[in-house]
Write an enzyme that holds these catalytic residues in place. Structure first.
Site, PDB file in Angstrom:
ATOM      1  N   ASP A   7       0.850  -1.183   0.000  1.00 41.10           N
ATOM      2  CA  ASP A   7       0.000   0.000   0.000  1.00 41.10           C
ATOM      3  C   ASP A   7       0.889   1.237   0.000  1.00 41.10           C
ATOM      4  O   ASP A   7       2.024   1.210   0.501  1.00 41.10           O
ATOM      5  CB  ASP A   7      -0.921   0.024   1.222  1.00 41.10           C
ATOM      6  N   GLU A   9       0.760   5.776   0.380  1.00 34.97           N
ATOM      7  CA  GLU A   9       0.054   7.033   0.616  1.00 34.97           C
ATOM      8  C   GLU A   9       0.757   8.097  -0.225  1.00 34.97           C
ATOM      9  O   GLU A   9       1.982   8.045  -0.409  1.00 34.97           O
ATOM     10  CB  GLU A   9       0.072   7.425   2.091  1.00 34.97           C
ATOM     11  N   GLU A  52      -6.967  17.411   0.882  1.00 38.03           N
ATOM     12  CA  GLU A  52      -7.759  16.178   0.954  1.00 38.03           C
ATOM     13  C   GLU A  52      -6.885  14.981   1.289  1.00 38.03           C
ATOM     14  O   GLU A  52      -7.261  14.119   2.093  1.00 38.03           O
ATOM     15  CB  GLU A  52      -8.484  15.940  -0.371  1.00 38.03           C
ATOM     16  N   HIS A 152      -5.660   6.664   7.442  1.00 43.02           N
ATOM     17  CA  HIS A 152      -5.041   5.704   6.534  1.00 43.02           C
ATOM     18  C   HIS A 152      -3.538   5.721   6.774  1.00 43.02           C
ATOM     19  O   HIS A 152      -2.918   6.782   6.819  1.00 43.02           O
ATOM     20  CB  HIS A 152      -5.329   6.084   5.083  1.00 43.02           C
ATOM     21  N   ASP A 157      -2.785  -0.424   6.745  1.00 43.50           N
ATOM     22  CA  ASP A 157      -3.665  -0.852   5.662  1.00 43.50           C
ATOM     23  C   ASP A 157      -3.158  -2.128   4.995  1.00 43.50           C
ATOM     24  O   ASP A 157      -3.949  -2.987   4.598  1.00 43.50           O
ATOM     25  CB  ASP A 157      -3.806   0.263   4.617  1.00 43.50           C
TER      26      ASP A 157
END
Length: 248
Positions: A7, A9, A52, A152, A157
């Site tokens: 994963d 970000e 965001e 997150h 995750d």
């Protein structure tokens, strides 16, 4: 079989707009067991995250300012995923960011570094069409606690997705527990070997009583009537002389 759950970000949604990877995590699954090996890296993107994106991961510019840049840690990623199946939820998003970062580091595209990429989101959509299939929804569906997931984070995750993936793909690998254990540890020949070693001599023998036999015969009578001839069970059980006479 070695699998890696991955994963990332990022600072935003599009690498074409200059957005970068700020966190990356890989969790190893070996023979369907999550191991203690993982790779977890923060990276300085040399830019701010979009508001965001910052609300999603909470990784501030100040926190990331002293972290290494992607080219400095790229080889760690290459070494960790080499030849493995990499499982990513919504793989298209992560792979386009990884490819952009790898280009900057003058390295091959991500799919050339690993064995294959599997998109767990696509698998979930096939299994549960028309339902929500994000990570939170899948955790709820499979009874996996994600109460500690307030933001997150790539490592958390990845760990959750690893549990979800094993639950999604769980099958009846073996009728016997010790067969599954042997397969996971590499100590045995798997399910077939475990079944070959099974000793049935200790199993209890349960005698059939007269009432059960009568019920069985009544059931076979019904099969005979429905088929217009003796059912296969009675043909097999018929004495040789009777079977021979019937054939004449």
């Amino acid at each position: 079989m070695r699998q890696i759950v991955l994963d990332t970000e990022t600072t935003g949604l599009e690498p074409e707009q200059g957005h970068r990877v700020v966190e990356m995590a890989c969790v190893e699954i070996l023979n369907r067991q999550v191991t203690k090996r993982h790779l977890h890296l923060y990276m300085n993107p040399d830019r701010d995250s979009d508001p965001e994106a910052l609300r999603v991961h909470g990784l501030t510019t100040k926190f990331l300012s002293d972290k290494p840049r992607f080219p400095e840690v790229a080889q760690q990623l290459v070494d960790f995923v080499r030849d493995a199946e990499v499982i990513i939820h919504n793989a298209a998003f992560d792979v386009k960011f990884l490819n952009a970062e790898l280009r900057r580091a003058k390295l091959p595209p991500f799919t050339e570094l690993c064995g294959k990429v599997t998109d767990s989101l696509m698998v979930a959509r096939e299994m549960f069409p028309g339902k929500r299939n994000n990570l939170d929804a899948l955790c709820e569906r499979f009874g996996i606690s994600n109460a500690h997931r307030t933001l997150h984070g790539a490592l958390l995750d990845s760990e959750l997705l690893g549990e979800v993936w094993l639950a999604m793909t769980r099958g009846q690998d073996s009728l016997l527990d010790d067969g599954a254990d042997d397969s996971a540890s590499g100590a045995g020949a798997g399910a077939a070997g475990a079944q070959g070693r099974f000793d049935a001599s200790g199993l209890p023998i349960i005698q059939v009583d007269a009432q059960a036999l009568q019920a069985h015969e009544a059931y076979l009578d019904g099969l005979d009537k429905a088929g217009g001839k003796p059912c296969l069970w009675r043909q097999i059980d018929a004495p040789p002389a009777e079977a021979g006479g019937a054939a004449v």
